[in-house]
Write a protein that holds these residues in place. Structure first.
Motif, PDB file in Angstrom:
ATOM      1  N   ARG A 116      -6.696   3.227   0.447  1.00 53.08           N
ATOM      2  CA  ARG A 116      -6.108   3.169  -0.899  1.00 53.08           C
ATOM      3  C   ARG A 116      -6.525   1.898  -1.629  1.00 53.08           C
ATOM      4  O   ARG A 116      -7.052   0.970  -1.013  1.00 53.08           O
ATOM      5  N   TYR A 117      -6.222   1.858  -2.921  1.00 48.98           N
ATOM      6  CA  TYR A 117      -6.316   0.580  -3.631  1.00 48.98           C
ATOM      7  C   TYR A 117      -5.360  -0.368  -2.936  1.00 48.98           C
ATOM      8  O   TYR A 117      -4.258   0.034  -2.527  1.00 48.98           O
ATOM      9  N   ALA A 164       0.825  -1.216   0.000  1.00 51.11           N
ATOM     10  CA  ALA A 164       0.000   0.000   0.000  1.00 51.11           C
ATOM     11  C   ALA A 164       0.857   1.263   0.000  1.00 51.11           C
ATOM     12  O   ALA A 164       0.427   2.314  -0.500  1.00 51.11           O
ATOM     13  N   ARG A 186      -7.773   8.456  -4.437  1.00 54.52           N
ATOM     14  CA  ARG A 186      -7.847   7.213  -3.670  1.00 54.52           C
ATOM     15  C   ARG A 186      -6.472   6.549  -3.586  1.00 54.52           C
ATOM     16  O   ARG A 186      -6.094   6.032  -2.529  1.00 54.52           O
ATOM     17  N   ALA A 187      -5.730   6.577  -4.684  1.00 55.93           N
ATOM     18  CA  ALA A 187      -4.399   5.946  -4.662  1.00 55.93           C
ATOM     19  C   ALA A 187      -3.501   6.634  -3.643  1.00 55.93           C
ATOM     20  O   ALA A 187      -2.689   5.983  -2.980  1.00 55.93           O
ATOM     21  N   SER A 188      -3.644   7.953  -3.502  1.00 54.14           N
ATOM     22  CA  SER A 188      -2.743   8.682  -2.609  1.00 54.14           C
ATOM     23  C   SER A 188      -3.436   9.041  -1.291  1.00 54.14           C
ATOM     24  O   SER A 188      -3.056  10.007  -0.632  1.00 54.14           O
ATOM     25  N   ALA A 189      -4.453   8.258  -0.915  1.00 53.40           N
ATOM     26  CA  ALA A 189      -5.172   8.532   0.331  1.00 53.40           C
ATOM     27  C   ALA A 189      -4.220   8.471   1.514  1.00 53.40           C
ATOM     28  O   ALA A 189      -3.247   7.715   1.508  1.00 53.40           O
ATOM     29  N   TYR A 219       0.697   4.323  -2.723  1.00 53.41           N
ATOM     30  CA  TYR A 219       0.680   5.752  -2.394  1.00 53.41           C
ATOM     31  C   TYR A 219       1.647   6.512  -3.303  1.00 53.41           C
ATOM     32  O   TYR A 219       1.302   7.537  -3.904  1.00 53.41           O
ATOM     33  N   GLY A 243       0.306   7.011  -6.636  1.00 53.99           N
ATOM     34  CA  GLY A 243      -0.708   8.068  -6.656  1.00 53.99           C
ATOM     35  C   GLY A 243      -0.071   9.443  -6.736  1.00 53.99           C
ATOM     36  O   GLY A 243      -0.498  10.308  -7.505  1.00 53.99           O
TER      37      GLY A 243
END
Lengths: 220, 574
Positions: free
Chosen positions: B309-310, B242, B300-303, B246, B249
């Protein structure tokens, strides 16, 4: 403000911003004829030629500047932008050259870059990278070259370099300050082989030592 | 003067030759005499320099080194010939410091072996790894091309559709890495190459870690680039798949904008921002033209929280893939923005003696190839020479940009910026003048990433990136009113005009410039040109900006020739 500088940690592998950026092409070294050819193409509006021209000089110039800048200036993107700025300026001011005389082009570029790099170094020495408010000790610390030789010897080295014949200075900058391989030095100086380039660098280093010694005698 | 080349001393030359090779000189065997002592002493100094600058060696193990590609704290990457394979390779030589431990060397070898198992078009190929003494050499595929970082910097942000395509390729690359039980650990624009031919290649597993290695080992040192590091990793948690997501993202955000969602100058800054949950720069603020679906994927990718995140690279790729299938992605950046190349090409044209004229120039003006903006290729033919312009000033507050209308109040400390978009390449100049008649040139400035002419079709934030930092203007003192005058034109100003702009003082970070009044010639020269009030010669003491009465509009305008607009802000102080 966005910080984009990398933090260099000791030990195992951490690539910094210098990595894999415009990679010089080792099999097609930047000899003056090829470079001049790029200039002509660029003049005709070929974008790739423009990009290539910048990439070719940028990597080398960055390494060169690196050796002459104080620690605080190193690694930062700032340094790269300074280098970029310098290149834009140098190429913008290029007078026209006769493709039959690549030597003139080469000498012009070398001399201009030499002056530009020293200007950058002087500017950093004076006020650090981000102006008076941010000046810290590191900003005015010794550059790697200065650190390797000591302040006094570096001053002699720098002054002697300035007095050398351009071709000797180019040889030393290419090999010592830019750290090029002898294959690349040969291409950059228009020598026929790596061995010839090595000989040219050796002779230039000897003359540099003589010139430095010359400076020292009266004081002692 | 120096000794002539004919009088070369062979002993000195032999020492110099050893130094030139980068080899150590055995000084005990060098004969000395009074003649040469001082010269030898200097050669000894020079030897120190040569060793400090570590010139490229002629060979490493079986490989013939042809050049250097990059270097850092870990060691150096060379281009080299593998004569056995008849192949040119990239050779990464890792040199643990003097305090480097044996397990560091073993780990580097181990990682190289794991990487060698990955065979994927979007991941750099690793051929072999070898240890010589205290150095490890990793032979890799030599990828010719440019890093994404270089491309963004040189040509401006990518379009949404291009970003999506690159993102998909990178997701596949990262999936392959994770599939080999490895983490990348340092995904960033500098570690991705676009090879000649268009292939995207993920490089540099410098900070990579074996997924199987113990968590304590993995987070012992959070190497990597802070702006790309996941908040939990900066805070000391171990890396996970994860955290690689990030970084992906952040990379997508950067490709689409040239900036980053988190502000911060140093690792500590960035860590603090994460801890305080400081407001982030929003993709929809920087690129309002991007499709909403794309913005959501990047967010979402860089949440901030890993669980938001994905969870896998495959999941992210599916989301990106869906968008490219939907074919709803407009391409707001029409052509690659050749920000560097343009001035160069133009400079060369000028060097060849081409002239140009526009804007009423002073008599006898000579083209000056030294000016920052006085160069351009001929602008594209646009019908009837008209073009569209849209521009606005913003104040930045808590991560948000508020559009400023004429008469808005500002105060010392406020951060301001300006945005402009035009349908043709445009030369833009922004001047600030206060009620005392003191003026500054706000754009263009040396060191600015953005340069005239501004490429068409994209919204440009000014001042933008200066010397590698994203900056805003800051109101430094209170004093009545601040007038901003914006000049735009599809054609470059005459050199005389350009010099006039350049003669204005320019704000520099951390230093207040010495102000000076706008030159009176400016008004005279521009009188009657697009949008100007036809005014008689400027009476002494009258403000320059009073000559420009047309206010900055709220909407897009169709312009012709030189477009001049002004905005006045109230800056009364307390």
């Amino acid at each position: 403000m966005i910080g984009t500088a990398t933090v260099a940690l000791g030990g195992l592998p951490l690539m910094d911003d210098a990595d894999h950026r415009p990679a010089p092409r080792p099999v097609e070294p930047p000899d003056a004829v090829a470079t001049l050819d790029l200039v002509l193409k660029a003049r005709g509006g070929e974008q790739d030629a423009c990009d290539e021209l910048f990439a070719r000089y940028e990597a080398r110039l960055r390494r060169w500047a690196h050796g002459r800048l104080p620690p605080a200036a190193r690694g930062a993107l700032e340094t790269q932008d300074l280098v970029q700025e310098t290149l834009v300026r140098v190429f913008r001011q290029l007078p026209s050259f006769d493709p039959r005389h690549p030597r003139a082009f080469r000498d012009y570029v070398w001399t201009t870059l030499w002056n530009a790099i020293r200007d950058i170094a002087r500017k950093y020495k004076r006020r650090g990278p981000t102006g008076p408010l941010d000046t810290d000790v590191a900003a005015n610390g010794p550059s790697p070259l200065e650190e390797a030789m000591g302040r006094e010897a570096f001053a002699r080295y720098d002054a002697a370099m300035d007095r050398l014949r351009p071709e000797d200075r180019e040889a030393i900058v290419a090999r010592v300050e830019m750290g090029l391989s002898h294959v690349e030095v040969a291409a950059a100086l228009g020598k026929s082989s790596a061995a010839a380039a090595h000989m040219a660098v050796s002779r230039a280093l000897m003359r540099l030592a003589e010139e430095m010694a010359h400076d020292r005698k009266p004081r002692r | 003067m120096t000794a002539s080349p004919d009088a070369e001393d062979p002993r000195l030359l032999s020492v110099a030759s050893t130094i030139a090779r980068g080899h150590p000189v055995d000084w005990s065997t060098v004969p000395t005499d009074p003649e040469t002592t001082t010269i030898l002493e200097e050669l000894r100094q020079i030897e120190g320099v040569c060793q400090a600058s570590s010139p490229v060696p002629d060979a490493w193990g079986p490989f013939e080194i042809t050049g250097e590609l990059g270097h850092g704290s870990y060691g150096t990457v060379y281009s080299a010939m593998d004569h056995d394979l008849g192949l040119e390779i990239a050779l990464k030589v890792i040199r643990p410091g003097r305090d480097g431990e044996d397990h560091d060397i073993r780990r580097a070898l181990n990682e190289a072996r794991l990487l060698a198992q990955i065979n994927h078009a979007n991941v750099v190929r690793v051929y072999s790894a070898e240890r010589i003494g205290r150095e490890v050499g990793i032979a890799m595929e030599l990828v010719r091309g440019r890093t994404l970082h270089w491309l963004v910097r040189a040509h401006g942000p990518f379009s949404a559709s291009e970003t999506i395509l690159i993102g998909q390729e990178l997701c596949r690359a990262v999936a392959a890495v994770h599939g080999a039980r490895l983490l990348h650990g340092d995904i960033k624009a500098n570690n991705v190459m676009r090879a000649h031919g268009g292939r995207t290649v993920l490089m540099d597993f410098g900070a990579g870690h074996d997924l199987k290695s113990s968590p304590e080992r993995a987070h012992r040192r959070a190497a990597g680039t802070p702006i790309y590091l996941a908040p939990e990793v900066l805070a000391g948690a171990p890396r996970t798949t994860a955290s690689d997501i990030y970084s992906l993202g952040i990379l997508l955000f950067h490709l689409a904008t040239g900036t980053y969602p988190v502000n911060g100058h140093t690792r500590d800054d960035i860590e603090r921002q994460h801890e305080a949950h400081a407001p982030r720069r929003l993709l929809r603020d920087v690129r309002p033209d991007l499709p909403e679906a794309f913005i959501r994927v990047v967010e979402r990718a860089s949440a901030e929280r890993p669980e938001d995140r994905y969870q896998t690279a495959g999941e992210l790729e599916t989301a990106l893939h869906r968008m490219s299938q939907d074919d709803v992605v407009p391409d707001p950046v029409p052509t690659p923005l050749r920000r560097w190349a343009l001035p160069l090409a133009a400079a060369l044209v000028m060097a060849a003696g081409a002239g140009y004229h526009w804007w009423p120039s002073s008599p006898g003006a000579v083209p000056a190839p030294t000016s920052a903006a006085a160069v351009t290729p001929p602008p594209p033919a646009v019908g009837a020479d008209s073009y569209d312009v849209e521009a606005a000033f913003y104040r930045h507050q808590g991560g948000k940009a508020v559009r400023l209308q004429s008469g808005a109040r500002i105060a010392p400390g406020d951060e301001l910026s300006f945005e402009i978009q035009s349908s043709v390449p445009t030369y833009v100049y922004v001047v600030n003048e206060d009620d005392r008649g003191e003026a500054y040139l706000l754009f263009p400035l040396p060191g600015q990433q953005l340069a005239n002419p501004l490429p068409p079709g994209a919204r440009h934030a000014i001042p933008g990136v200066v010397n590698g930092e994203r900056i805003n203007w800051q109101v430094s003192s209170a004093g009545g009113r601040e007038h901003f005058v914006v000049f735009a034109s599809p054609e470059p100003p005459s050199p005389a005009f350009e010099r006039m702009f350049q003669s204005l003082p320019q704000p520099t970070p951390g230093a207040a410039p010495a102000p000076q009044p706008l030159p009176g010639e400016l008004a005279t020269a521009l009188r009657g040109v697009g949008g100007l009030k036809k005014a008689p010669a400027r009476p002494a003491g009258e403000l320059m900006s009073h000559a420009f009465t047309a206010p900055l509009p709220d909407t897009r305008e169709t312009a012709r020739g030189v477009w001049v607009r002004q905005l006045t802000l109230e800056n009364p102080g307390k």
